[in-house]
Write a protein that holds these residues in place. Structure first.
Motif, PDB file in Angstrom:
ATOM      1  N   ARG A   1      74.511-104.775  14.537  1.00  0.00           N
ATOM      2  CA  ARG A   1      75.034-103.511  15.047  1.00  0.00           C
ATOM      3  C   ARG A   1      75.841-103.752  16.320  1.00  0.00           C
ATOM      4  N   GLU A   2      75.323-104.597  17.187  1.00  0.00           N
ATOM      5  CA  GLU A   2      76.046-104.930  18.423  1.00  0.00           C
ATOM      6  C   GLU A   2      77.355-105.640  18.106  1.00  0.00           C
ATOM      7  N   ALA A   3      77.312-106.592  17.160  1.00  0.00           N
ATOM      8  CA  ALA A   3      78.533-107.320  16.774  1.00  0.00           C
ATOM      9  C   ALA A   3      79.556-106.365  16.173  1.00  0.00           C
ATOM     10  N   CYS A   4      79.093-105.446  15.347  1.00  0.00           N
ATOM     11  CA  CYS A   4      79.974-104.457  14.739  1.00  0.00           C
ATOM     12  C   CYS A   4      80.654-103.614  15.814  1.00  0.00           C
ATOM     13  N   LEU A   5      79.868-103.080  16.725  1.00  0.00           N
ATOM     14  CA  LEU A   5      80.443-102.226  17.766  1.00  0.00           C
ATOM     15  C   LEU A   5      81.401-102.995  18.670  1.00  0.00           C
ATOM     16  N   ARG A   6      81.055-104.252  18.992  1.00  0.00           N
ATOM     17  CA  ARG A   6      81.964-105.076  19.798  1.00  0.00           C
ATOM     18  C   ARG A   6      83.286-105.291  19.077  1.00  0.00           C
ATOM     19  N   GLU A   7      83.203-105.587  17.773  1.00  0.00           N
ATOM     20  CA  GLU A   7      84.422-105.835  17.000  1.00  0.00           C
ATOM     21  C   GLU A   7      85.255-104.562  16.851  1.00  0.00           C
TER      22      GLU A   7
ATOM     23  N   ARG B   1      94.214-103.549  12.803  1.00  0.00           N
ATOM     24  CA  ARG B   1      93.016-104.137  12.184  1.00  0.00           C
ATOM     25  C   ARG B   1      91.799-103.224  12.218  1.00  0.00           C
ATOM     26  N   PHE B   2      91.825-102.161  13.020  1.00  0.00           N
ATOM     27  CA  PHE B   2      90.639-101.318  13.194  1.00  0.00           C
ATOM     28  C   PHE B   2      90.092-100.806  11.858  1.00  0.00           C
ATOM     29  N   ASP B   3      90.949-100.225  11.020  1.00  0.00           N
ATOM     30  CA  ASP B   3      90.483 -99.679   9.739  1.00  0.00           C
ATOM     31  C   ASP B   3      89.888-100.758   8.848  1.00  0.00           C
ATOM     32  N   GLU B   4      90.506-101.933   8.842  1.00  0.00           N
ATOM     33  CA  GLU B   4      90.006-103.049   8.035  1.00  0.00           C
ATOM     34  C   GLU B   4      88.623-103.490   8.517  1.00  0.00           C
ATOM     35  N   VAL B   5      88.466-103.608   9.825  1.00  0.00           N
ATOM     36  CA  VAL B   5      87.186-104.035  10.403  1.00  0.00           C
ATOM     37  C   VAL B   5      86.105-102.988  10.122  1.00  0.00           C
TER      38      VAL B   5
ATOM     39  N   GLU C   1      81.124-101.533   4.370  1.00  0.00           N
ATOM     40  CA  GLU C   1      80.784-102.102   3.074  1.00  0.00           C
ATOM     41  C   GLU C   1      79.597-103.054   3.174  1.00  0.00           C
ATOM     42  N   THR C   2      79.500-103.767   4.285  1.00  0.00           N
ATOM     43  CA  THR C   2      78.332-104.624   4.517  1.00  0.00           C
ATOM     44  C   THR C   2      77.069-103.765   4.588  1.00  0.00           C
ATOM     45  N   ALA C   3      77.135-102.658   5.319  1.00  0.00           N
ATOM     46  CA  ALA C   3      75.989-101.751   5.428  1.00  0.00           C
ATOM     47  C   ALA C   3      75.623-101.163   4.063  1.00  0.00           C
ATOM     48  N   GLU C   4      76.626-100.815   3.265  1.00  0.00           N
ATOM     49  CA  GLU C   4      76.361-100.277   1.930  1.00  0.00           C
ATOM     50  C   GLU C   4      75.690-101.318   1.036  1.00  0.00           C
ATOM     51  N   ALA C   5      76.119-102.569   1.149  1.00  0.00           N
ATOM     52  CA  ALA C   5      75.502-103.643   0.356  1.00  0.00           C
ATOM     53  C   ALA C   5      74.041-103.841   0.756  1.00  0.00           C
ATOM     54  N   ILE C   6      73.777-103.779   2.043  1.00  0.00           N
ATOM     55  CA  ILE C   6      72.392-103.903   2.526  1.00  0.00           C
ATOM     56  C   ILE C   6      71.568-102.743   1.998  1.00  0.00           C
TER      57      ILE C   6
END
Length: 67
Positions: free
Chosen positions: A16-22, A31-35, A41-46
């Protein structure tokens, strides 16, 4: 970001921290929309259970005829 999107709750605290930093690092860029899509999608897979089960390893590997 004032508050975290609901989908981030399934991420581990470090993810979550890495996501928010990115997201902060790419705010206002192309790149914002892509990131954001990638993390969502990572969260949906989890949420769908990906990564919860240990992989099943084959007893005898099967060689491939062609790489």
């Amino acid at each position: 970001m004032d508050s975290e999107p609901a989908w981030t709750t399934v991420l581990t605290p470090s993810d979550r921290e890495a996501c928010l930093r990115e997201l902060e690092a790419t705010a206002g860029t192309d790149r914002f929309d892509e990131v954001q899509r990638s993390w969502r999608e990572t969260a949906e897979a989890i949420s769908a259970g990906l990564g919860r089960k240990e992989p099943e390893w084959l007893e005898d590997p099967t060689p491939a005829e062609r790489p």
